[in-house]
Design a protein around this motif. Sequence first.
Motif, PDB file in Angstrom:
ATOM      1  N   GLY A   1       0.794  -1.230   0.000  1.00 53.60           N
ATOM      2  CA  GLY A   1       0.000   0.000   0.000  1.00 53.60           C
ATOM      3  C   GLY A   1       0.820   1.271   0.000  1.00 53.60           C
ATOM      4  O   GLY A   1       0.319   2.341   0.354  1.00 53.60           O
ATOM      5  N   CYS A   2       2.080   1.168  -0.384  1.00 53.57           N
ATOM      6  CA  CYS A   2       2.967   2.342  -0.419  1.00 53.57           C
ATOM      7  C   CYS A   2       3.254   2.657  -1.884  1.00 53.57           C
ATOM      8  O   CYS A   2       4.046   1.973  -2.530  1.00 53.57           O
ATOM      9  N   GLN A   3       2.596   3.661  -2.438  1.00 56.82           N
ATOM     10  CA  GLN A   3       2.693   3.958  -3.863  1.00 56.82           C
ATOM     11  C   GLN A   3       3.972   4.719  -4.203  1.00 56.82           C
ATOM     12  O   GLN A   3       4.355   5.646  -3.482  1.00 56.82           O
ATOM     13  N   PRO A   4       4.649   4.331  -5.296  1.00 57.74           N
ATOM     14  CA  PRO A   4       5.814   5.116  -5.736  1.00 57.74           C
ATOM     15  C   PRO A   4       5.394   6.542  -6.062  1.00 57.74           C
ATOM     16  O   PRO A   4       4.309   6.756  -6.624  1.00 57.74           O
ATOM     17  N   ASN A   5       6.237   7.503  -5.714  1.00 60.93           N
ATOM     18  CA  ASN A   5       5.953   8.894  -6.063  1.00 60.93           C
ATOM     19  C   ASN A   5       6.899   9.356  -7.159  1.00 60.93           C
ATOM     20  O   ASN A   5       7.681   8.584  -7.692  1.00 60.93           O
ATOM     21  N   VAL A   6       6.846  10.628  -7.498  1.00 58.62           N
ATOM     22  CA  VAL A   6       7.648  11.137  -8.608  1.00 58.62           C
ATOM     23  C   VAL A   6       9.147  10.967  -8.339  1.00 58.62           C
ATOM     24  O   VAL A   6       9.933  10.707  -9.268  1.00 58.62           O
ATOM     25  N   VAL A   7       9.563  11.066  -7.078  1.00 61.68           N
ATOM     26  CA  VAL A   7      10.983  10.896  -6.744  1.00 61.68           C
ATOM     27  C   VAL A   7      11.408   9.441  -6.985  1.00 61.68           C
ATOM     28  O   VAL A   7      12.494   9.181  -7.526  1.00 61.68           O
ATOM     29  N   THR A   8      10.545   8.497  -6.620  1.00 60.98           N
ATOM     30  CA  THR A   8      10.843   7.078  -6.854  1.00 60.98           C
ATOM     31  C   THR A   8      11.029   6.815  -8.341  1.00 60.98           C
ATOM     32  O   THR A   8      12.004   6.183  -8.773  1.00 60.98           O
ATOM     33  N   TYR A   9      10.074   7.292  -9.135  1.00 61.92           N
ATOM     34  CA  TYR A   9      10.158   7.095 -10.585  1.00 61.92           C
ATOM     35  C   TYR A   9      11.397   7.784 -11.165  1.00 61.92           C
ATOM     36  O   TYR A   9      12.060   7.239 -12.051  1.00 61.92           O
ATOM     37  N   ASN A  10      11.705   8.968 -10.668  1.00 63.38           N
ATOM     38  CA  ASN A  10      12.884   9.686 -11.176  1.00 63.38           C
ATOM     39  C   ASN A  10      14.176   8.917 -10.887  1.00 63.38           C
ATOM     40  O   ASN A  10      15.097   8.881 -11.714  1.00 63.38           O
ATOM     41  N   ARG A  11      14.255   8.326  -9.696  1.00 67.63           N
ATOM     42  CA  ARG A  11      15.434   7.517  -9.357  1.00 67.63           C
ATOM     43  C   ARG A  11      15.560   6.336 -10.327  1.00 67.63           C
ATOM     44  O   ARG A  11      16.666   5.995 -10.772  1.00 67.63           O
ATOM     45  N   LEU A  12      14.429   5.722 -10.619  1.00 69.17           N
ATOM     46  CA  LEU A  12      14.442   4.558 -11.505  1.00 69.17           C
ATOM     47  C   LEU A  12      14.839   4.961 -12.931  1.00 69.17           C
ATOM     48  O   LEU A  12      15.650   4.278 -13.582  1.00 69.17           O
ATOM     49  N   ILE A  13      14.295   6.064 -13.407  1.00 70.91           N
ATOM     50  CA  ILE A  13      14.640   6.558 -14.745  1.00 70.91           C
ATOM     51  C   ILE A  13      16.132   6.878 -14.817  1.00 70.91           C
ATOM     52  O   ILE A  13      16.812   6.531 -15.784  1.00 70.91           O
ATOM     53  N   HIS A  14      16.632   7.533 -13.780  1.00 68.92           N
ATOM     54  CA  HIS A  14      18.060   7.877 -13.740  1.00 68.92           C
ATOM     55  C   HIS A  14      18.926   6.619 -13.753  1.00 68.92           C
ATOM     56  O   HIS A  14      19.952   6.562 -14.445  1.00 68.92           O
ATOM     57  N   SER A  15      18.517   5.595 -13.015  1.00 65.21           N
ATOM     58  CA  SER A  15      19.279   4.347 -12.945  1.00 65.21           C
ATOM     59  C   SER A  15      19.325   3.652 -14.305  1.00 65.21           C
ATOM     60  O   SER A  15      20.386   3.201 -14.757  1.00 65.21           O
ATOM     61  N   TYR A  16      18.173   3.559 -14.956  1.00 64.43           N
ATOM     62  CA  TYR A  16      18.139   2.948 -16.291  1.00 64.43           C
ATOM     63  C   TYR A  16      18.960   3.764 -17.287  1.00 64.43           C
ATOM     64  O   TYR A  16      19.662   3.206 -18.133  1.00 64.43           O
ATOM     65  N   GLY A  17      18.875   5.084 -17.177  1.00 66.65           N
ATOM     66  CA  GLY A  17      19.623   5.946 -18.090  1.00 66.65           C
ATOM     67  C   GLY A  17      21.115   5.786 -17.927  1.00 66.65           C
ATOM     68  O   GLY A  17      21.860   5.717 -18.913  1.00 66.65           O
ATOM     69  N   ARG A  18      21.568   5.713 -16.677  1.00 69.64           N
ATOM     70  CA  ARG A  18      23.001   5.564 -16.414  1.00 69.64           C
ATOM     71  C   ARG A  18      23.518   4.230 -16.945  1.00 69.64           C
ATOM     72  O   ARG A  18      24.667   4.121 -17.363  1.00 69.64           O
TER      73      ARG A  18
END
Length: 490
Positions: free
Chosen positions: A111-128
Motif C-alpha cells: 500500500g505504499c505507492q511510488p511517487n515522482v521521486v521514486t520514478y525519477n530515481r528509476l529513470i536515472h538508474s536505467y539511463g546511467r
Amino acid sequence: MPTGIAPFNRQFAHNGNVVQNVSHILQQLKWGPSAEAALGNLNCSMDAYQANQILKQLQDHSVALGFFYWLKQQAGFRHDGHTYTTMVGILGRARQFGAINKLLNQMVNEGCQPNVVTYNRLIHSYGRANYLKDAMSVFSQMQEAGCEPDRVTYCTLIDIHAKSGFLDVALRLYDRMQEAGLSPDTFTYSVMINCLGKAGHLAAAHRLFCEMVDHGCVPNLVTYNIMIALQAKARNYETALKLYRDMQGAGFQPDKVTYSIVMEVLGHCGYLEEAEALFGEMKRKNWVPDEPVYGLLVDLWGKAGLNPSLQTYTLLSCCTEARSSYDMEFCCELMAVTRHPAHTFLLSMPSAGPDGENVREHMSRFLDLMHSEDRESKRGLVDAVVDFLHKSGLKEEAGSVWEVAAQKNVYPDAVKEKGSCYWLINLHVMSDGTAVTALSRTLAWFRQQMLISGVCPNRIDIVTGWGRRRCGESLNRWLLESYVERMHLL
C-alpha cells in the motif's frame, strides 16, 4: 530550560546514536549472521526516518538490501516511501534491476505507492546503464499510474538521450516539457545547448543561450564551459575566447575544465605564451593539473618546436591522450630510458606488407604484452597511432592497427549488434582519423558479410560527437555497388 526541551534533546541524541551505531556496524561487516547478531545486541528500536538515514550512508548494495529486509522482520517496523525510494536508488547504482522490480512490487502490495521521486530515481538508474527503452517505459508507467512527471523527470530523460546520441528524442522531450508548462532551469538549458551544439546546430545553441539569459535564467560555469567547448570544437576560436571573457565578466572563475579548453584554443591560435600563462594561473589558483593538461602542453610545445617524425608525433599524442601513471611532462624521456614496451613498439612499427599481416602481428604482440594495462591507456595510444597513420596517408597500416585493437576489445562498444539486422557503430570516443578508419573497416566487413550471406542490415546507427545518424536501405544499396570495393574500404 523550558519544560519539554530536555526530553527532546535526550531523544534527539538517542536517535543520533542509533543511526551512528548501526551505520558503524554495517560499514564494518558484510551482511550475514554476524551483522544481524551485532544489530540484535544493540537492543534498540528504529523508525523509518532513522532507517532511511542509515541506508543513505551505505555503499554496498548487498549490505543495504540485507539490512532493508532485516528491518521488515522487526516487530512494529514499517517501511515508508522514503526508505523504498532510497533503496531503489542504491540498487539502481549497482544495476540490480531484477531486485528493483521485486522491491517495487512489494512496495505496491504494502500500500505504499511510488511517487515522482521514486520514478525519477528509476529513470536515472536505467539511463546511467544506457537502458533507454526501459527509462522511457518507466516514464509511461508513471503517467499511467497518475503520477505527473516533473522538471527533474524531463531533464533526466533529455540528458540521457542527448548523451547517447538520440538528439531528436531529446529535442522532442524538451518541447513536451514546455507543453506541460514546466519552464527550463539552468541544467535543462545547459543540456539542450549541448544537445543542439553536438547536432551541429551552433546557431540554434547560441539562440537558446541568449533565450536563457533573456528569461532571467542565469548561466552557470557548466553552461559557459559547454558553450566554449562547442565553439572550440567547431574551430570558432575567437568566439570561444570571447565567451571565456564574457564568463569572467559575469563573475565566474574558471575551473579545471575551463582552463583545459581555453589552453587548447590558445594553442590552436598560436598563442603559446598565453597558454603557458594560463597554465601558471591554473596552478596558482590550486587547480591540480592532470595528465591531459600536461599532455596538452607537451603537444603544443612539440608542434611549435618540432617537425615530428611518425614516432615523435605518436609519442607526443600518446602523452596527450593516455591515462598512465607517468608524469606526462617527462613521459617521452621515461619511455626511452626505461625501455617501456610502447617506446619499442612505436620505433619498430613496420610498413604494411601486401596483406598488412606484418602490421597486425606487430600490433597483436604489443597488446598481448600490455594485457595488464588499463583499457583507457591502451585506447589512448591506439587512437594516437591510428589517427596519425591515417593523416599521413598510411591507410593500410591504420586499418590493420584498428582491426587488431577491435579484436582485442580495446574499443568494446564501437560496433554492437543491437538486435536482428540492427547495428550500432559508436565513433564518439575516437579522434577523427580513428573514426574514419573504424567506419570504413566496419562498412567493409558489413559488405563482405552481405555478399556471403545475402542478409542485409535493415538499420545501422552511427554515433559521432555531433549526434546519431540512422542508415538503412540506402546504405545497403550503396554497399552492394561494385565500385564501392575500389574506394579503399577494404
